[in-house]
Each structure stands twice: as structure tokens, then as C-alpha cells.
Design a protein around this motif. Structure first.
Motif, short mmCIF file in Angstrom:
data_model
loop_
_atom_site.label_atom_id
_atom_site.label_comp_id
_atom_site.label_asym_id
_atom_site.label_seq_id
_atom_site.Cartn_x
_atom_site.Cartn_y
_atom_site.Cartn_z
N GLY A 171 -26.49 -30.63 9.53
CA GLY A 171 -25.57 -30.74 10.45
C GLY A 171 -24.95 -29.40 10.97
O GLY A 171 -25.49 -28.16 10.97
N GLU A 172 -23.59 -29.53 11.15
CA GLU A 172 -22.88 -28.36 11.34
C GLU A 172 -22.10 -27.76 10.16
O GLU A 172 -21.05 -26.80 10.14
N GLY A 173 -22.49 -28.20 8.84
CA GLY A 173 -21.97 -27.76 7.74
C GLY A 173 -22.23 -26.21 7.50
O GLY A 173 -23.46 -25.82 7.81
N ARG A 174 -21.40 -25.69 7.01
CA ARG A 174 -21.43 -24.20 6.79
C ARG A 174 -21.56 -23.77 5.06
O ARG A 174 -21.09 -24.33 4.59
N THR A 175 -22.34 -22.70 4.97
CA THR A 175 -22.75 -22.30 3.54
C THR A 175 -22.10 -20.92 3.55
O THR A 175 -22.53 -20.09 4.19
N SER A 176 -21.31 -20.79 2.57
CA SER A 176 -20.72 -19.37 2.07
C SER A 176 -21.63 -18.64 1.11
O SER A 176 -21.26 -18.55 -0.14
N SER A 177 -22.72 -18.28 1.45
CA SER A 177 -23.57 -17.67 0.46
C SER A 177 -23.34 -16.08 0.35
O SER A 177 -22.68 -15.45 1.35
N ALA A 178 -23.97 -15.61 -0.63
CA ALA A 178 -23.89 -14.20 -0.86
C ALA A 178 -25.04 -13.84 -1.74
O ALA A 178 -26.06 -14.59 -1.99
N ALA A 179 -25.44 -12.72 -1.63
CA ALA A 179 -26.68 -11.78 -2.27
C ALA A 179 -26.57 -12.34 -3.71
O ALA A 179 -25.51 -12.38 -4.30
N ARG A 180 -27.89 -12.47 -4.21
CA ARG A 180 -27.87 -12.66 -5.80
C ARG A 180 -27.30 -11.17 -6.52
O ARG A 180 -26.72 -11.52 -7.36
N ALA A 181 -27.23 -10.10 -5.99
CA ALA A 181 -26.95 -9.08 -6.60
C ALA A 181 -25.21 -9.25 -6.61
O ALA A 181 -24.81 -8.70 -7.52
N ASP A 182 -24.71 -9.80 -5.52
CA ASP A 182 -23.31 -9.89 -5.56
C ASP A 182 -22.68 -10.87 -6.88
O ASP A 182 -21.83 -10.31 -7.56
N TYR A 183 -23.45 -11.97 -7.08
CA TYR A 183 -23.17 -12.59 -8.35
C TYR A 183 -23.31 -11.91 -9.37
O TYR A 183 -22.61 -12.23 -10.51
N ALA A 184 -24.56 -11.15 -9.65
CA ALA A 184 -24.86 -10.43 -10.76
C ALA A 184 -23.55 -9.58 -11.19
O ALA A 184 -23.21 -9.21 -12.09
N ARG A 185 -23.07 -8.91 -10.19
CA ARG A 185 -22.26 -7.89 -10.32
C ARG A 185 -20.80 -8.78 -11.00
O ARG A 185 -20.40 -7.89 -11.50
N ALA A 186 -20.52 -9.70 -10.34
CA ALA A 186 -19.40 -10.50 -10.89
C ALA A 186 -19.68 -10.83 -12.56
O ALA A 186 -18.48 -10.71 -12.99
N ALA A 187 -20.70 -11.38 -12.69
CA ALA A 187 -20.80 -11.71 -14.06
C ALA A 187 -21.00 -10.39 -14.93
O ALA A 187 -20.35 -10.27 -15.96
N ALA A 188 -21.24 -9.38 -14.52
CA ALA A 188 -21.17 -8.16 -15.36
C ALA A 188 -19.74 -7.55 -15.46
O ALA A 188 -19.32 -7.32 -16.53
N VAL A 189 -18.92 -7.68 -14.31
CA VAL A 189 -17.44 -7.31 -14.47
C VAL A 189 -16.68 -8.24 -15.48
O VAL A 189 -15.93 -7.79 -16.43
N VAL A 190 -17.10 -9.73 -15.49
CA VAL A 190 -16.42 -10.57 -16.43
C VAL A 190 -16.76 -10.16 -17.84
O VAL A 190 -16.17 -10.34 -19.05
N LEU A 191 -18.12 -9.83 -18.11
CA LEU A 191 -18.55 -9.38 -19.57
C LEU A 191 -18.01 -8.15 -20.04
O LEU A 191 -17.53 -7.84 -21.08
N ALA A 192 -17.94 -7.27 -19.09
CA ALA A 192 -17.58 -5.93 -19.38
C ALA A 192 -15.90 -5.21 -19.44
O ALA A 192 -15.71 -4.54 -19.94
N THR A 193 -15.24 -6.31 -18.79
CA THR A 193 -13.79 -5.99 -18.60
C THR A 193 -12.95 -7.27 -19.19
O THR A 193 -13.46 -8.30 -19.63
N GLU A 194 -11.78 -6.92 -19.31
CA GLU A 194 -10.71 -7.88 -20.13
C GLU A 194 -9.94 -8.82 -19.16
O GLU A 194 -9.92 -8.50 -17.90
N GLY A 195 -9.48 -9.90 -19.81
CA GLY A 195 -8.66 -10.66 -19.06
C GLY A 195 -9.12 -11.86 -18.37
O GLY A 195 -8.59 -12.66 -17.24
N HIS A 196 -10.51 -12.36 -18.71
CA HIS A 196 -11.14 -13.36 -17.77
C HIS A 196 -11.14 -14.68 -18.70
O HIS A 196 -11.56 -15.64 -18.22
N ALA A 197 -10.84 -14.71 -20.02
CA ALA A 197 -10.92 -16.01 -20.67
C ALA A 197 -10.02 -17.09 -20.05
O ALA A 197 -9.00 -16.98 -19.72
N GLY A 198 -10.63 -18.28 -20.13
CA GLY A 198 -10.20 -19.39 -19.38
C GLY A 198 -10.14 -19.22 -17.98
O GLY A 198 -9.51 -20.34 -17.43
#
Length: 304
Positions: A171-198
């Protein structure tokens, strides 16, 4: 923990896994990264490419707990990329969680699905179960609740261009998609930097679109007449089966579209862009690139 944590990426030769490792190389030396692969992947060009970069490769098969116990030895932070064996993923993910706990992993990040705790999507069920198992395990965790990859939409386009009709049930539902590379970069930031636990990160693109707007973009880029035809979910499922889509996958397609109509894949938090430090990739860029260079497109319908 060593001065530079040892970082492990599961499913490292998959599309998301390769992207995460590429992004990690911007944060840490290759020696800090360990790539997990199935044994069957050991002699592939993808594994050879990892080793050429100086990245250690270990066998880590979700279905073989013994490989996980060995693979996670000495690992500080681990990314569990959700498996693609729908219907069997929870026990496989539990194997990873149990092995990580036994190995003393100090942070486990899991690629879940957007708004997993409230999502009506069929695909969210296994993610919810995995999240609960991870929380109950006592291993420090981060939930990366990924929205849809824009690349997922490209599978519909060749048939739509051939017929002039983009079919769906959102219908008129919207999808807030992003490129796979964006999600990959987010995962890398979480692994490589501090302060993400929990943390529970609801990750999605900065702007949403309807399938009608997707059809309009295709018209604009290709100059070909194409319209969006909205159907009831059951009718869309049956039409997909008639066109040769396997019934289990047709069920997922129709269920996902029905969920989109309810807002299941729409998010305006901006969490992903803040985490990666830049705006997310506009869907117009990803779809436009596919349409102008289709051989480089991505017909993979999977979601990491």
C-alpha cells in the motif's frame, strides 16, 4: 583484554561480512581481525583475498558447535551475523552464543531486525528468540536491529521492467532502507570502538519510500513505463507462486509487504546515520546504480 581487542566476524565471506571487514580495516590493523567461515569456504577466492590482507581465517560453522569453541579462542569482541537458514536459525545462533560465553568473549553484537520486539513480520520471530537467548546468556551484548537493505528491492526490478508492473502488497507503507554498506559500517564501529555494551540500535535509512515511489524512480531512470500494482497479501503471494517463486519465499514476500503497510520497516530515529557519522546512502543512488549497471546489482533477497 589486549590493548587492541581481537575482533571476530562470522559469515565473513558473505556480502555483509565482507563489508564489515572492509570497514574494520579503517579502524584496526588486519592482525586484530579474525574471519569466521564454513569449512566449505576455505578454498574459495574470497578466503584467499582475506588471507592476502593479513586477516586470520578460522572455521566457524553455526551448525557445528565444536568448530565454534576453537574459533572463538582468544576473541574479545564478536559479530554474529544472523544466518540465512530460516526456520533453523535459533538453535544455530544459540550455538554461537554458548561458545562465545564459554570462550570469555567480552562483547557479542548480533544483527537482528528493525523493531524486533514489536515487529509483526514473520522474519522477526527468530530474531526475537535469538535476542532473548543472548540477553539471558549474560554475555555483554549489542543488538544491531537492521532495517531493510535497499539492495533487496533490486530482485523485483527485472520482471517489473519486462512487464511494466511492479507488484506488491505494501500500500502506502514506507520502508526506511539503507545500503548494505551502511549497516556494515555500523557493525564495524560497534566492534572497533568503546561504549556500546547493552545498547539496542534501531538502524534504518534517513528517508523512507513507498513501492509507488520506487516505481516512479525506475520510470525516471530508465524512461520505461512502469506502474505499481497494489494487491492483497494473499493475492500477491499466489501471483508470486504462479510466476515461479517458491511458496515459502512467496509467503515471506507477502508477509513482509503486509508488514510494511503497517509501518514495520519505517523508522525516523536517525540512529544509523549518527552511528556511522554520515547520512545514509539514498535509495535513489543504490537503485539508480543497479538500473544503469545491472551486472553490478544485487539480486540477493536475504537480510543479514
Amino acid at each position: 583484554m589486549s590493548a587492541i581487542p581481537k575482533l571476530f566476524v562470522t559469515a565473513a565471506t558473505g556480502q555483509l561480512g565482507r563489508g564489515v571487514i572492509g570497514a574494520l580495516r579503517e579502524h584496526v590493523p588486519a592482525a586484530a581481525i579474525v574471519a569466521g567461515v564454513r569449512e566449505a569456504s576455505l578454498d574459495t577466492p574470497a578466503v584467499a583475498a582475506l588471507r592476502e590482507q593479513g586477516i586470520e581465517v578460522r572455521v566457524a560453522d553455526y551448525t557445528q558447535p565444536a568448530t565454534l569453541a576453537n574459533a572463538f579462542e582468544g576473541i574479545d569482541r564478536l559479530l554474529l551475523i544472523s544466518g540465512n537458514d530460516i526456520g533453523h536459525r535459533v538453535p544455530q545462533h544459540r550455538h554461537v552464543i554458548d561458545a562465545a560465553k564459554a570462550a570469555g568473549v567480552t562483547l557479542l553484537a548480533y544483527t537482528s531486525i528493525l523493531h524486533a520486539d514489536t515487529s509483526p513480520l514473520f522474519l522477526a520471530e527468530e530474531h526475537r528468540d535469538t535476542e532473548q537467548a543472548l540477553i539471558a546468556s549474560g554475555v555483554p551484548y549489542v543488538l544491531l536491529r537492521n532495517g531493510w537493505y535497499t539492495e533487496v528491492f533490486t530482485w523485483r526490478l527485472p520482471a517489473a521492467l519486462a512487464s511494466g508492473v511492479l507488484a506488491g502488497a505494501s500500500g502506502e507503507g514506507r520502508t526506511s532502507s539503507a545500503a548494505r554498506a551502511d549497516y556494515a559500517r555500523a557493525a564495524a564501529v560497534v566492534l572497533a570502538t568503546e561504549g556500546h555494551a547493552g545498547q539496542v540500535y534501531e538502524l534504518a535509512g534517513d528517508a523512507g519510500f513507498t513501492l509507488g515511489e520506487l516505481a516512479a524512480l525506475v520510470r525516471k531512470v530508465t524512461g520505461k513505463p512502469i506502474v505499481y500494482h497494489d494487491m492483497a497479501p494473499a493475492a500477491f503471494r499466489d501471483a508470486s507462486v504462479e510466476q515461479g517463486v517458491p511458496e515459502p519465499f512467496a509467503r515471506i514476500l507477502s508477509d513482509t509487504d503486509a508488514g510494511v503497510a503497517q509501518g514495520a520497516l519505517f523508522d525516523t530515529s536517525g540512529t544509523l546515520s549518527r552511528l556511522i557519522g554520515r547520512p545514509t546512502t539514498p535509495y535513489q543512488d543504490t537503485i539508480g546504480a543497479f538500473l544503469t549497471t545491472p551486472s553490478d546489482g544485487d539480486g540477493n533477497t536475504g537480510h543479514g
